[in-house]
Write a protein that holds these residues in place. Structure first.
Motif, PDB file in Angstrom:
ATOM      1  N   ILE A 147       0.825  -1.223   0.000  1.00  0.00           N
ATOM      2  CA  ILE A 147       0.000   0.000   0.000  1.00  0.00           C
ATOM      3  C   ILE A 147       0.855   1.267   0.000  1.00  0.00           C
ATOM      4  N   GLY A 148       2.167   1.118   0.081  1.00  0.00           N
ATOM      5  CA  GLY A 148       3.052   2.287   0.197  1.00  0.00           C
ATOM      6  C   GLY A 148       3.010   3.202  -1.002  1.00  0.00           C
ATOM      7  N   SER A 149       2.842   2.646  -2.197  1.00  0.00           N
ATOM      8  CA  SER A 149       2.891   3.450  -3.430  1.00  0.00           C
ATOM      9  C   SER A 149       1.512   3.915  -3.902  1.00  0.00           C
ATOM     10  N   LEU A 150       0.450   3.623  -3.141  1.00  0.00           N
ATOM     11  CA  LEU A 150      -0.905   3.989  -3.574  1.00  0.00           C
ATOM     12  C   LEU A 150      -1.254   5.442  -3.256  1.00  0.00           C
ATOM     13  N   ARG A 160      -5.102   7.347   6.228  1.00  0.00           N
ATOM     14  CA  ARG A 160      -5.911   6.280   5.608  1.00  0.00           C
ATOM     15  C   ARG A 160      -5.543   4.909   6.168  1.00  0.00           C
ATOM     16  N   ARG A 161      -4.264   4.720   6.471  1.00  0.00           N
ATOM     17  CA  ARG A 161      -3.848   3.462   7.087  1.00  0.00           C
ATOM     18  C   ARG A 161      -4.464   3.320   8.479  1.00  0.00           C
ATOM     19  N   GLN A 162      -4.511   4.440   9.236  1.00  0.00           N
ATOM     20  CA  GLN A 162      -5.126   4.420  10.566  1.00  0.00           C
ATOM     21  C   GLN A 162      -6.628   4.189  10.470  1.00  0.00           C
ATOM     22  N   ARG A 163      -7.238   4.704   9.402  1.00  0.00           N
ATOM     23  CA  ARG A 163      -8.681   4.491   9.181  1.00  0.00           C
ATOM     24  C   ARG A 163      -8.976   3.006   8.960  1.00  0.00           C
ATOM     25  N   LEU A 164      -8.062   2.308   8.317  1.00  0.00           N
ATOM     26  CA  LEU A 164      -8.218   0.860   8.099  1.00  0.00           C
ATOM     27  C   LEU A 164      -8.153   0.096   9.426  1.00  0.00           C
ATOM     28  N   ILE A 165      -7.281   0.550  10.334  1.00  0.00           N
ATOM     29  CA  ILE A 165      -7.163  -0.102  11.648  1.00  0.00           C
ATOM     30  C   ILE A 165      -8.366   0.248  12.521  1.00  0.00           C
ATOM     31  N   GLN A 186       1.393  -3.420   8.817  1.00  0.00           N
ATOM     32  CA  GLN A 186       2.749  -3.091   9.273  1.00  0.00           C
ATOM     33  C   GLN A 186       3.479  -2.315   8.188  1.00  0.00           C
ATOM     34  N   GLY A 187       3.846  -1.060   8.493  1.00  0.00           N
ATOM     35  CA  GLY A 187       4.625  -0.254   7.546  1.00  0.00           C
ATOM     36  C   GLY A 187       3.862  -0.010   6.251  1.00  0.00           C
ATOM     37  N   ASN A 188       4.471  -0.415   5.141  1.00  0.00           N
ATOM     38  CA  ASN A 188       3.888  -0.180   3.817  1.00  0.00           C
ATOM     39  C   ASN A 188       3.161  -1.402   3.254  1.00  0.00           C
ATOM     40  N   THR A 189       2.907  -2.410   4.102  1.00  0.00           N
ATOM     41  CA  THR A 189       2.226  -3.621   3.624  1.00  0.00           C
ATOM     42  C   THR A 189       1.130  -4.043   4.587  1.00  0.00           C
ATOM     43  N   VAL A 190       0.153  -4.791   4.035  1.00  0.00           N
ATOM     44  CA  VAL A 190      -0.917  -5.410   4.836  1.00  0.00           C
ATOM     45  C   VAL A 190      -0.856  -6.908   4.546  1.00  0.00           C
ATOM     46  N   SER A 191      -0.594  -7.702   5.591  1.00  0.00           N
ATOM     47  CA  SER A 191      -0.499  -9.158   5.448  1.00  0.00           C
ATOM     48  C   SER A 191      -1.801  -9.792   5.909  1.00  0.00           C
ATOM     49  N   ALA A 192      -2.335 -10.715   5.106  1.00  0.00           N
ATOM     50  CA  ALA A 192      -3.587 -11.400   5.435  1.00  0.00           C
ATOM     51  C   ALA A 192      -3.411 -12.898   5.274  1.00  0.00           C
ATOM     52  N   VAL A 205     -11.132  -4.344   0.236  1.00  0.00           N
ATOM     53  CA  VAL A 205     -11.358  -3.345   1.290  1.00  0.00           C
ATOM     54  C   VAL A 205     -10.115  -2.484   1.482  1.00  0.00           C
ATOM     55  N   VAL A 206      -8.941  -3.107   1.485  1.00  0.00           N
ATOM     56  CA  VAL A 206      -7.677  -2.375   1.701  1.00  0.00           C
ATOM     57  C   VAL A 206      -7.424  -1.391   0.565  1.00  0.00           C
ATOM     58  N   LEU A 207      -7.607  -1.837  -0.675  1.00  0.00           N
ATOM     59  CA  LEU A 207      -7.366  -0.949  -1.832  1.00  0.00           C
ATOM     60  C   LEU A 207      -8.390   0.179  -1.877  1.00  0.00           C
ATOM     61  N   ASP A 208      -9.651  -0.114  -1.528  1.00  0.00           N
ATOM     62  CA  ASP A 208     -10.677   0.933  -1.498  1.00  0.00           C
ATOM     63  C   ASP A 208     -10.389   1.970  -0.414  1.00  0.00           C
ATOM     64  N   THR A 209      -9.875   1.515   0.736  1.00  0.00           N
ATOM     65  CA  THR A 209      -9.538   2.442   1.825  1.00  0.00           C
ATOM     66  C   THR A 209      -8.420   3.381   1.392  1.00  0.00           C
TER      67      THR A 209
END
Length: 380
Positions: A147-150, A160-165, A186-192, A205-209
């Motif tokens: 998500i770092g380059s989005l 936006r990252r905090q909004r996801l959390i 974590q950082g510039n990535t979201v692991s699922a 959901v992550v990309l839309d956020t």
């Protein structure tokens, strides 16, 4: 040749009859064919399926950040033990800061090396060992979303990252419950980590956020889908009529400029040529004057300007000597007859107050007391 040509249509007709004679299966519902029975699982890949093993050795390596070194040191024996069960060698290089996994001669599962690669990737992305080891199961997969380059702006990306959390991780917890996935930001990535269907929803959901669409909209949609999936009749139908339609509202409207430029009407003819200084002098007749006359005119114009400036300056000086306008004296208003004080009534009140001593009885009380005393005397 003739006999062979005659046999062809006979064979074709025989084939048609054979197809018609075949016992057709009973009409089954498409929904039943598409759905998987409850409790069904794909059989595990065993050594009997591939007794000869793999032809060549495969290996994968990944780097990890410095802050993960202490944790990886602690849990690495457990990682090796779990991978040795599947005949995979794992090495931790603290000097280079890398983890490597490779197959052995005893490895029989060709896909286990891919799962081992995902395991070390998850460990590098701050996922705990207890969650990362689940990737070795057949029905579990993982997805690492970058998500770092989005988002270009750093502050906007953090928001936006905090909004996801969410507040105290509430949004992330709701997403985990709806998708049956473990999510780690974590950082510039979201692991699922979880089933394939859940990972697909998590990625959306992550990309839309990151595209400034609040995760609550997707969470609402997932909740409705979860309830609809319980109904067996609606499985084969379209769910579009049940899902909410969120309209995009453009709040930040373009600000209109204060000074609006009005475009002039188009004319095919060019604008008239401006007059030169000689043309102006010719029009006023100044061109034909002599040098001393021109000089005299300029001097007169300068003197006139000086006189005008002097008169203005004198007016400003005289303003200080002009007396200000005085306000007219206001006459006191006569006291209205309604608010006049009744002096006689006040005097009477004062007289009564003087006669009456502090704690003394009133006239009526005295009369009653006198009558009571007389009655007592008569009785005696």
């Amino acid at each position: 040749m003739a006999s062979s040509s005659l046999n062809v249509p006979a064979i074709a007709s025989g084939k048609r009859q054979f197809h018609n004679q075949k016992s057709k299966p009973e009409n089954q519902d498409e929904a039943e064919l598409l759905t998987v029975p409850d409790g069904w699982k794909e059989p595990a890949f065993s050594k009997e399926d591939n007794p000869r093993g793999l032809l060549e050795e495969s290996s994968f390596a990944t780097l990890f950040p410095k802050y993960r070194e202490a944790y990886l040191k602690e849990c690495w024996p457990l990682v090796q033990k779990a991978l040795n069960e599947h005949h995979i060698n794992a090495t931790l290089d603290l000097i280079e800061g890398s983890m490597t996994v490779c197959t052995t001669k005893k490895t029989f599962d060709p896909y286990i090396i891919i799962r081992a690669r995902d395991l070390i990737k998850l460990l590098a992305r701050s996922v705990s060992f207890e969650q990362a080891i689940r990737i070795l199961q057949d029905d579990v997969a993982c997805d690492i979303i970058k998500i770092g380059s989005l988002v270009r702006n750093k502050e906007r990306f953090v928001k936006r990252r905090q909004r996801l959390i969410g507040p105290k991780g509430s949004t992330l917890k709701a997403l985990e419950l709806l998708t049956n996935c473990y999510i780690m930001v974590q950082g510039n990535t979201v692991s699922a980590i979880g089933p394939f269907g859940g990972l697909k929803e998590v990625r959306k959901v992550v990309l839309d956020t990151m595209k400034n669409i609040h995760p609550i909209y997707n969470i609402k949609t997932l909740m409705i889908k979860r309830e609809l999936a319980k109904d067996s009749e609606l499985r084969s139908q379209s769910w579009e009529r049940f899902l909410p339609q969120f309209k995009h509202k453009n709040v930040n409207k373009r600000k209109e400029p204060k000074k609006k430029t009005v475009k002039k009407e188009y004319t095919p003819f060019p604008p008239p040529q401006p007059e030169s200084q000689i043309d102006k002098e010719l029009a006023s007749g100044e061109y034909f004057l002599k040098a001393n006359q021109k000089k005299r005119q300029k001097m007169e114009a300068v003197k006139a300007k000086q006189a005008e400036a002097l008169s203005k300056r004198q007016e400003e000086r005289n303003k200080a000597f002009i007396p200000p306008k005085e306000q007219p004296v206001m006459k006191p208003k006569e006291a209205s007859t309604e608010t006049k004080i009744d002096v006689a009534a006040i005097k009477e009140k004062v007289k009564k107050a003087k006669k009456k001593k502090l704690g003394a009885l009133t006239a009526e009380e005295l009369k009653l007391k006198m009558e009571a005393n007389e009655k007592k005397k008569k009785k005696k």
